[in-house]
Design an enzyme around this catalytic site. Structure first.
Site, PDB file in Angstrom:
ATOM      1  N   ARG A 182       0.807  -1.217   0.000  1.00  0.00           N
ATOM      2  CA  ARG A 182       0.000   0.000   0.000  1.00  0.00           C
ATOM      3  C   ARG A 182       0.845   1.275   0.000  1.00  0.00           C
ATOM      4  NH1 ARG A 182      -5.225  -1.217   3.918  1.00  0.00           N
ATOM      5  NH2 ARG A 182      -5.898  -3.138   2.889  1.00  0.00           N
ATOM      6  N   ASP A 197     -15.561   9.173   8.815  1.00  0.00           N
ATOM      7  CA  ASP A 197     -14.487   8.209   8.590  1.00  0.00           C
ATOM      8  C   ASP A 197     -13.180   8.982   8.502  1.00  0.00           C
ATOM      9  OD1 ASP A 197     -14.633   5.041   7.575  1.00  0.00           O
ATOM     10  OD2 ASP A 197     -12.768   6.059   7.078  1.00  0.00           O
TER      11      ASP A 197
END
Length: 278
Positions: A47, A148
């Site tokens: 990632r 979030d």
């Protein structure tokens, strides 16, 4: 080292050392409270290496030096986005929505305030909204604050567009009432109807921040499958802050792998992964 491990290292685009992993682990803990264990090395490499490509760096050390010295808020957000996990679906852990509907029906005239603290791509907050709309009817009063830490998933949530296969947990009546089916180039997609979407407000929030941009006292908080990424000390801090924004006897829904028996001074277990605020 096993031959397959050597081959994996040789195949990597960027050099990767234990020091790189440790540095990333410290940074994501400091900025997002996420506690990464050794078994996450492959995930972290995969990632974060995308950020190296995007920013033109040829090593993790170079990228991390730049990240820390540059102080670019947008890149810090991209770094956090890269390391957050967003597994979700409509009506996941359905017994929570059964209980939410029961609570709503007990006080149909109440103006419900609900916080979904890990909205991800929107399936959870829209499931909450559908549950409340089903339970209270067209005249029902409820508002959902959906937050979030990951800005990219919030963009998806705000669009409210999903593949029909993602909507299989909904009944045919719910699909008809709350979604608009796409036609032509949008065949196979469905969009949340504005009548439902007006009950939701999306915003970015980092649960480990000292000061949350919340001015409400909530009746219900969903904080599901988030605490598993925090160590015990961080869990306790976040639970104490949730306690402050949840009304007495309000309801906290948590994930199936989360247990807060150490927070008996704050919450009482009332059902399967369902807590009552003391």
């Amino acid at each position: 080292m096993k031959p397959e491990a050597v081959a994996q290292l040789q195949a990597r685009e960027f050099a990767w050392t234990p020091a790189d992993f440790e540095r990333i682990r410290q940074l994501i803990y400091r900025h997002a409270g996420i506690s990464l264990h050794e078994g996450k090395q492959a995930m972290v490499y995969s990632r974060v290496s995308r950020r190296l490509r995007e920013t033109g760096h040829d090593s993790f050390r170079s990228y991390l030096d730049w990240l820390e010295s540059n102080g670019d808020a947008q890149e810090w957000q991209e770094f956090i986005n890269a390391l957050t996990t967003n597994l979700t679906s409509f009506f996941r852990e359905n017994h929570h929505f059964v209980e939410l509907a029961r609570l709503a029906r007990e006080q149909p005239a109440h103006d419900w305030k609900i916080w979904c603290s890990a909205a991800s791509t929107g399936e959870e907050p829209y499931s909450i909204a559908i549950t409340m709309a089903d339970a209270l009817g067209a005249a029902g009063r409820f508002h959902i604050w959906a937050s979030d830490i990951d800005t990219r998933v919030l963009e998806t949530a705000q669009r409210g567009i999903y593949k029909l296969e993602q909507l299989k947990p909904l009944s045919s009546e719910q699909l008809r009432r709350y979604f608009l089916r796409g036609k032509g180039a949008n065949e196979g997609l469905a969009r949340v109807k504005p009548e439902l979407q007006r009950h939701l407000q999306f915003f970015t929030l980092n649960l480990i921040d000292e000061h949350w941009p919340l001015r409400e006292v909530f009746d219900v908080v969903f904080c599901r499958n988030v605490m598993i990424y925090f160590d015990h000390a961080t869990q306790r801090k976040v639970l104490a802050r949730i306690h402050r924004v949840l009304r007495p006897h309000g309801t906290l829904f948590v994930g199936h792998a989360e247990n807060f028996s150490d927070a008996r001074d704050l919450f009482r277990l009332r059902g399967k992964t369902i807590y009552e605020r003391l």
